[in-house]
Design an enzyme around this catalytic site. Structure first.
Site, PDB file in Angstrom:
ATOM      1  N   LYS A  13       0.843  -1.294  -0.100  1.00  0.00           N
ATOM      2  CA  LYS A  13       0.043   0.027  -0.084  1.00  0.00           C
ATOM      3  C   LYS A  13       0.739   1.301  -0.061  1.00  0.00           C
ATOM      4  O   LYS A  13       0.831   2.033  -0.777  1.00  0.00           O
ATOM      5  CB  LYS A  13      -0.876   0.152   1.304  1.00  0.00           C
ATOM      6  N   ARG A  88     -10.296   0.458   8.435  1.00  0.00           N
ATOM      7  CA  ARG A  88      -9.781  -1.019   8.698  1.00  0.00           C
ATOM      8  C   ARG A  88     -10.753  -1.667   9.225  1.00  0.00           C
ATOM      9  O   ARG A  88     -10.540  -3.031   9.862  1.00  0.00           O
ATOM     10  CB  ARG A  88      -8.452  -0.837   9.503  1.00  0.00           C
ATOM     11  N   ARG A 127      11.178  -5.444   5.281  1.00  0.00           N
ATOM     12  CA  ARG A 127      10.744  -4.074   5.190  1.00  0.00           C
ATOM     13  C   ARG A 127      11.806  -3.280   5.885  1.00  0.00           C
ATOM     14  O   ARG A 127      12.003  -3.539   7.266  1.00  0.00           O
ATOM     15  CB  ARG A 127       9.485  -3.658   5.414  1.00  0.00           C
ATOM     16  N   ARG A 160      10.608  -1.411  11.355  1.00  0.00           N
ATOM     17  CA  ARG A 160       9.614  -1.117  12.325  1.00  0.00           C
ATOM     18  C   ARG A 160       9.467  -2.192  13.294  1.00  0.00           C
ATOM     19  O   ARG A 160       9.668  -3.338  13.226  1.00  0.00           O
ATOM     20  CB  ARG A 160       8.360  -1.266  11.419  1.00  0.00           C
ATOM     21  N   ARG A 171      -1.073  -9.219  12.930  1.00  0.00           N
ATOM     22  CA  ARG A 171      -1.523  -8.226  12.177  1.00  0.00           C
ATOM     23  C   ARG A 171      -2.476  -9.006  10.894  1.00  0.00           C
ATOM     24  O   ARG A 171      -3.651  -8.475  10.615  1.00  0.00           O
ATOM     25  CB  ARG A 171      -0.559  -7.228  11.655  1.00  0.00           C
TER      26      ARG A 171
HETATM   27  P1  ADP Z   1       0.912  -1.822   7.334  1.00  0.00           P
HETATM   28  O1  ADP Z   1       1.292  -0.646   6.380  1.00  0.00           O
HETATM   29  O2  ADP Z   1       1.781  -2.831   7.662  1.00  0.00           O
HETATM   30  O3  ADP Z   1      -0.319  -2.179   7.032  1.00  0.00           O
HETATM   31  P2  ADP Z   1       0.207   0.451   8.874  1.00  0.00           P
HETATM   32  O4  ADP Z   1       1.346   1.434   8.932  1.00  0.00           O
HETATM   33  O5  ADP Z   1      -0.950   0.737   8.008  1.00  0.00           O
HETATM   34  O6  ADP Z   1       0.675  -0.963   8.667  1.00  0.00           O
HETATM   35  O7  ADP Z   1      -0.475   0.262  10.379  1.00  0.00           O
HETATM   36  C1  ADP Z   1       0.402   0.032  11.460  1.00  0.00           C
HETATM   37  C2  ADP Z   1      -0.290  -0.207  12.892  1.00  0.00           C
HETATM   38  O8  ADP Z   1      -0.833   1.147  12.977  1.00  0.00           O
HETATM   39  C3  ADP Z   1      -1.564  -1.051  12.677  1.00  0.00           C
HETATM   40  O9  ADP Z   1      -1.156  -2.309  12.806  1.00  0.00           O
HETATM   41  C4  ADP Z   1      -2.384  -0.647  13.668  1.00  0.00           C
HETATM   42  O10 ADP Z   1      -2.074  -0.853  14.977  1.00  0.00           O
HETATM   43  C5  ADP Z   1      -2.364   0.891  13.626  1.00  0.00           C
HETATM   44  N1  ADP Z   1      -3.482   1.594  12.472  1.00  0.00           N
HETATM   45  C6  ADP Z   1      -3.032   2.073  11.405  1.00  0.00           C
HETATM   46  N2  ADP Z   1      -4.139   2.474  10.691  1.00  0.00           N
HETATM   47  C7  ADP Z   1      -5.193   2.027  11.473  1.00  0.00           C
HETATM   48  C8  ADP Z   1      -6.801   2.073  11.360  1.00  0.00           C
HETATM   49  N3  ADP Z   1      -7.268   2.594  10.383  1.00  0.00           N
HETATM   50  N4  ADP Z   1      -7.420   1.614  12.510  1.00  0.00           N
HETATM   51  C9  ADP Z   1      -6.798   1.227  13.416  1.00  0.00           C
HETATM   52  N5  ADP Z   1      -5.399   1.133  13.957  1.00  0.00           N
HETATM   53  C10 ADP Z   1      -4.653   1.502  12.617  1.00  0.00           C
HETATM   54  P1  ADP Z   2       2.130  -1.946   3.343  1.00  0.00           P
HETATM   55  O1  ADP Z   2       2.101  -0.330   3.270  1.00  0.00           O
HETATM   56  O2  ADP Z   2       0.921  -2.560   2.595  1.00  0.00           O
HETATM   57  O3  ADP Z   2       2.294  -2.553   4.492  1.00  0.00           O
HETATM   58  P2  ADP Z   2       4.715  -1.729   1.827  1.00  0.00           P
HETATM   59  O4  ADP Z   2       4.298  -0.733   0.789  1.00  0.00           O
HETATM   60  O5  ADP Z   2       5.399  -1.087   2.993  1.00  0.00           O
HETATM   61  O6  ADP Z   2       3.245  -2.537   2.218  1.00  0.00           O
HETATM   62  O7  ADP Z   2       5.654  -2.973   1.401  1.00  0.00           O
HETATM   63  C1  ADP Z   2       6.016  -3.901   1.974  1.00  0.00           C
HETATM   64  C2  ADP Z   2       7.577  -4.376   1.922  1.00  0.00           C
HETATM   65  O8  ADP Z   2       7.221  -5.219   0.608  1.00  0.00           O
HETATM   66  C3  ADP Z   2       8.391  -3.205   1.572  1.00  0.00           C
HETATM   67  O9  ADP Z   2       9.723  -3.693   2.089  1.00  0.00           O
HETATM   68  C4  ADP Z   2       8.394  -2.955   0.097  1.00  0.00           C
HETATM   69  O10 ADP Z   2       9.815  -2.509  -0.583  1.00  0.00           O
HETATM   70  C5  ADP Z   2       7.953  -4.287  -0.374  1.00  0.00           C
HETATM   71  N1  ADP Z   2       7.155  -4.434  -1.956  1.00  0.00           N
HETATM   72  C6  ADP Z   2       6.232  -3.455  -1.813  1.00  0.00           C
HETATM   73  N2  ADP Z   2       5.634  -3.958  -3.267  1.00  0.00           N
HETATM   74  C7  ADP Z   2       6.284  -4.841  -3.664  1.00  0.00           C
HETATM   75  C8  ADP Z   2       5.990  -5.622  -4.789  1.00  0.00           C
HETATM   76  N3  ADP Z   2       5.093  -5.455  -5.534  1.00  0.00           N
HETATM   77  N4  ADP Z   2       7.170  -6.665  -4.923  1.00  0.00           N
HETATM   78  C9  ADP Z   2       8.056  -6.935  -4.087  1.00  0.00           C
HETATM   79  N5  ADP Z   2       8.208  -6.290  -2.951  1.00  0.00           N
HETATM   80  C10 ADP Z   2       7.454  -5.314  -2.789  1.00  0.00           C
END
Ligand code: ADP
Ligand code: ADP
Ligand code: ZN
Length: 214
Positions: A13, A88, A127, A160, A171
């Protein structure tokens, strides 16, 4: 363009958001990034959010919804926005809908990025983020030019705290229980765009932009 990025942790994302917001000149609103910024700055919101984030649990709905509403009222959101990681829960989605209605807006697209569980874990655990500018990398899939150093600003790359295998698994379970129902929710509204997130980063970007331009 008013859009949401939906997908499990590690789906890509944040990575895709970077390209989409450039393409459509809209702000990127990541609730995760906002919480992490508050934690770094030691604000009361950050202290509260940290208790949940460290365990891979969701931050309470009311807190999260208020935060997003405030953000969406800022001037830069007038012509659109990209929400990343919000909503979410069904509660958050209903609250967002009510709020947008109140301010005379509506959503155009919900981009649903799918990736298999094994790959999600590999992505999240590998990551790395720049401590300075937040740029994301991956130890194997998206390496920086120099190990441990940000290409953009020379900052140090860190992991992270919630990107350990155990917390990522939590998660993903939380995602399945609380967030996945949103796929149905938005499919019924006819605004979902389904994207295969297992392709290479640039290909996924192309697929998303093509779908949004339709
Ligand atoms: P990822 O990119 O791995 O999906 P995020 O950075 O979006 O993770 O979110 C990290 C953490 O922040 C989540 O595990 C949750 O604890 C909190 N969080 C983020 N967005 C929300 C939301 N919309 N509602 C509740 N908690 C959230
Ligand atoms: P999210 O925000 O959904 O948690 P991220 O964008 O942070 O996910 O991506 C998670 C990890 O995977 C990062 O280290 C990123 O560089 C890698 N990544 C993202 N998209 C791809 C892809 N299409 N192929 C391989 N690795 C990816
Ligand atoms: Zn950097």
């Amino acid at each position: 363009m008013r859009a949401i990025l939906l997908g499990p942790p590690g789906a890509g994302k944040g990575t895709q958001a970077e390209t989409i917001v450039k393409e459509f000149s809209i702000p990127h609103i990541s609730t995760g990034d906002i919480f992490r910024k508050n934690i770094k700055e030691g604000t009361p919101l950050g202290k509260k959010a940290m208790e949940y984030m460290d365990q891979g649990k969701l931050v309470p709905d009311d807190l999260t919804v208020e935060l997003v509403k405030d953000r969406l009222l800022k001037d830069d959101c007038k012509n659109g926005f990209l929400l990343d990681g919000f909503p979410r829960t069904i509660y958050q989605a209903d609250a967002l809908e009510d709020f947008l209605k109140e301010i005379g807006q509506s959503l155009d697209y919900v981009i649903n990025i799918s990736v298999r569980k094994e790959l999600l874990i590999e992505r999240a655990v590998g990551r790395r983020l720049c401590k300075n500018c937040g740029q994301a990398y991956h130890m194997s899939f998206n390496k920086p030019l120099k190990e441990g150093v940000c290409d953009k600003c020379g900052g140090e790359l860190i992991q992270r705290k919630d990107d350990t295998k155990e917390t990522v698994e939590n998660r993903i379970n939380v995602y399945r229980e609380q967030t996945e129902p949103l796929i149905d929710y938005y499919t019924k509204k006819g605004i979902i765009v389904n994207i295969d997130g297992e392709k290479p980063i640039a290909q996924v970007s192309q697929d998303i932009i093509a779908a949004l331009r339709k």
